[in-house]
Design a protein around this motif. Sequence first.
Motif, PDB file in Angstrom:
ATOM      1  N   UNK A  16     -20.802  33.772 -34.052  1.00 14.71           N
ATOM      2  CA  UNK A  16     -20.772  35.004 -34.296  1.00 14.71           C
ATOM      3  C   UNK A  16     -21.493  35.820 -34.545  1.00 14.71           C
ATOM      4  N   UNK A  17     -22.725  35.541 -33.767  1.00 14.60           N
ATOM      5  CA  UNK A  17     -24.836  36.174 -33.815  1.00 14.60           C
ATOM      6  C   UNK A  17     -23.919  37.063 -32.382  1.00 14.60           C
ATOM      7  N   UNK A  21     -15.882  51.021 -41.495  1.00 10.66           N
ATOM      8  CA  UNK A  21     -16.082  51.752 -40.630  1.00 10.66           C
ATOM      9  C   UNK A  21     -16.755  50.223 -39.040  1.00 10.66           C
ATOM     10  N   UNK A  22     -17.379  49.232 -39.591  1.00 13.18           N
ATOM     11  CA  UNK A  22     -17.364  48.198 -38.753  1.00 13.18           C
ATOM     12  C   UNK A  22     -16.128  47.519 -38.708  1.00 13.18           C
ATOM     13  N   UNK A  23     -15.709  46.933 -39.672  1.00 13.26           N
ATOM     14  CA  UNK A  23     -13.988  46.176 -39.571  1.00 13.26           C
ATOM     15  C   UNK A  23     -13.312  46.773 -38.820  1.00 13.26           C
ATOM     16  N   UNK A  43     -20.622  43.614 -30.430  1.00 11.38           N
ATOM     17  CA  UNK A  43     -19.129  44.526 -31.366  1.00 11.38           C
ATOM     18  C   UNK A  43     -19.790  45.688 -31.576  1.00 11.38           C
ATOM     19  N   UNK A  44     -21.916  45.851 -31.317  1.00  6.25           N
ATOM     20  CA  UNK A  44     -22.269  46.700 -31.939  1.00  6.25           C
ATOM     21  C   UNK A  44     -22.344  47.683 -30.619  1.00  6.25           C
ATOM     22  N   UNK A  45     -22.523  46.756 -29.335  1.00  9.23           N
ATOM     23  CA  UNK A  45     -22.826  47.399 -28.413  1.00  9.23           C
ATOM     24  C   UNK A  45     -21.525  48.102 -27.601  1.00  9.23           C
ATOM     25  N   UNK A  79     -25.155  50.124 -22.710  1.00  9.26           N
ATOM     26  CA  UNK A  79     -25.764  49.610 -21.086  1.00  9.26           C
ATOM     27  C   UNK A  79     -27.596  48.482 -21.846  1.00  9.26           C
ATOM     28  N   UNK A  80     -27.676  48.895 -22.572  1.00  8.96           N
ATOM     29  CA  UNK A  80     -29.012  48.014 -22.329  1.00  8.96           C
ATOM     30  C   UNK A  80     -29.013  46.964 -23.285  1.00  8.96           C
ATOM     31  N   UNK A  81     -27.870  46.802 -24.255  1.00  5.26           N
ATOM     32  CA  UNK A  81     -27.510  45.703 -25.412  1.00  5.26           C
ATOM     33  C   UNK A  81     -27.137  44.719 -24.362  1.00  5.26           C
ATOM     34  N   UNK A  82     -25.535  45.437 -23.373  1.00  2.48           N
ATOM     35  CA  UNK A  82     -25.034  44.750 -22.324  1.00  2.48           C
ATOM     36  C   UNK A  82     -26.138  43.761 -21.789  1.00  2.48           C
ATOM     37  N   UNK A  83     -27.103  44.298 -21.239  1.00  2.00           N
ATOM     38  CA  UNK A  83     -27.505  43.784 -20.216  1.00  2.00           C
ATOM     39  C   UNK A  83     -28.754  42.283 -21.473  1.00  2.00           C
ATOM     40  N   UNK A  84     -28.886  42.704 -22.089  1.00  2.00           N
ATOM     41  CA  UNK A  84     -30.069  42.007 -23.190  1.00  2.00           C
ATOM     42  C   UNK A  84     -29.150  40.288 -23.660  1.00  2.00           C
TER      43      UNK A  84
END
Length: 273
Positions: free
Chosen positions: A81-82, A57-59, A88-90, A103-108
Amino acid sequence: MRNGMIYLLRLVFAVGGMLLLMYSLFGAAEPDYSMAAKVGVVLVIYVVRCICARIQEKRYVRETNEQMYPEIIRDAFAGDPRKYARLMRAIERYNRDQIFRAQKMLCALLEECTTANEEFAVKFFMSACHDELEEYAEQMEILRELLDREPDNALLWTNLGAALGNQGNLQEAVDACRMAINYEAENTEAYISLAMDYMRLDNPVEAKTAIGKALEYDPGRQQALQVAYGIAVLSEEPEAAEQYRKQYTMQGGIMDDLNRAVDFLAEKDQAIE
């Protein structure tokens, strides 16, 4: 929603298996090692399959995003890569309609950007979050900033045109959509927005031309059929409206969506609430 149900069912199955395993070993008067072994094997196979499914699924999500936004994320975090995985998770959260979480993940992640490419990618998806949250002023601010860097980016012009239209700035929206088409001739999304803007500017002739182009490039596009139906209804062309209605419903569309398209296009020169 569908993904949430799948994860819930997986959890229920796993918990049920664990309870059965515990009962086989400790709940009965005498431990049933044969049953415990069978349940254990099934659980191990199940866990392995879940892990494999998650990896696939992630791929798939990563490859899909790279195909959808190649010019946006191609060079983003190429050497890290990290951070690329965090992006990708965001995006995955965004695709699952978990907008606030994305949005929170992208801001961080934005705070850790060290190159222009990294910042560009993160801000692009932040603008997409603002769009979903109907924060069009914030979305347009980001898009204009990104266009200062890449004035020939058709996707940015397309998104800016849509945001301007949602704000009721229809002539500016038309100009932005025209810029998008100038840089990408077969830009279905820009033609759909252009058709909506022209219709709300009370220019059905140009609206029909634009939606005709959208359907020429993507005949089965549901949003294009919605807009085409709305234009036909408001132009009092019942035969054309019926044709688009049939095409749309044959694809599984519902009349409520078509009626909402009519209401949307009937709003003249004002922001959409």
